[in-house]
Design an enzyme around this catalytic site. Structure first.
Site, mmCIF file in Angstrom:
data_model
loop_
_atom_site.group_PDB
_atom_site.id
_atom_site.type_symbol
_atom_site.label_atom_id
_atom_site.label_comp_id
_atom_site.label_asym_id
_atom_site.label_seq_id
_atom_site.Cartn_x
_atom_site.Cartn_y
_atom_site.Cartn_z
ATOM 1 N N ARG A 1 0.759 -1.518 0.385
ATOM 2 C CA ARG A 1 -0.178 0.095 0.232
ATOM 3 C C ARG A 1 0.701 1.227 0.415
ATOM 4 O O ARG A 1 0.414 2.330 -0.247
ATOM 5 C CB ARG A 1 -1.203 0.430 1.083
ATOM 6 N N GLU B 1 4.431 -9.479 15.946
ATOM 7 C CA GLU B 1 4.793 -10.038 16.473
ATOM 8 C C GLU B 1 4.047 -11.805 17.012
ATOM 9 O O GLU B 1 4.541 -12.402 18.003
ATOM 10 C CB GLU B 1 2.642 -9.724 16.162
#
Length: 179
Positions: free
Chosen positions: A65, A102
């Protein structure tokens, strides 16, 4: 820097999708911006204004993006645009940077020699969350002897402290919207 009108229009346009892609995440869907050419043009003008006046020599966009706005910013500034991609998507030779997620890790790359030593680089992505991917992109820039002069984002998620992670690069950080 963004006008109150641009901020209002973006807030009306960007959709908040609860619990996507996983429960607890509030996904910010920017795709409706592309249905309004004038709004897209205004976003590019605002993001490019941040870097006008010779502040940068190149724009790097983070896959995928970051390309949606980064290419247009580079065109507006009349500077090169350089891809930062996920590992294995660019032909060799490449420069790589591993970073932690994460749950696990990832690698991003850029083509060797496209970022020039001494260049002042703007790194652009659509959204700043924890800053891990952007930090890795900045390390890619520095590995090639260039300097990160600026970071820009359409959206910054303030509670995730990505701005703090980027301070060590001594570069200006800009996002039009902050949530």
């Amino acid at each position: 820097m963004a006008s109150a009108e641009l901020i209002r229009k973006l807030e009306e346009t960007i959709e908040n999708i609860p619990d996507f892609p996983i429960p607890g995440i509030q996904f910010k869907d920017i795709s409706p911006i592309f249905l309004d050419p004038k709004l897209y043009e205004d976003v590019i003008a605002d993001l490019a204004a941040f870097s006008k006046g010779g502040k940068v020599d190149a724009v790097c966009g983070i896959e995928s993006r970051g390309y949606l706005f980064g290419i247009a910013i580079a065109v507006a500034l009349e500077v090169p645009f350089i891809l930062i991609r996920k590992a294995g998507k660019l032909p060799p030779p490449v420069i790589s940077e591993k970073y932690d997620l994460e749950y696990g890790s990832a690698v991003i790359e850029t083509r060797e020699g496209q970022i020039k030593p001494g260049q002042r680089v703007l790194i652009h992505d659509d959204l700043l969350a924890t800053g891990g991917t952007t930090e890795a992109a900045a390390k890619l820039v520095e590995k090639q002897g260039a300097t990160v002069a600026q970071f820009s984002f359409l959206i910054g998620l303030k509670d995730l402290n990505g701005d703090e992670k980027l301070k060590k690069f001594g570069a200006e950080v800009y996002h039009i919207l902050g949530y």
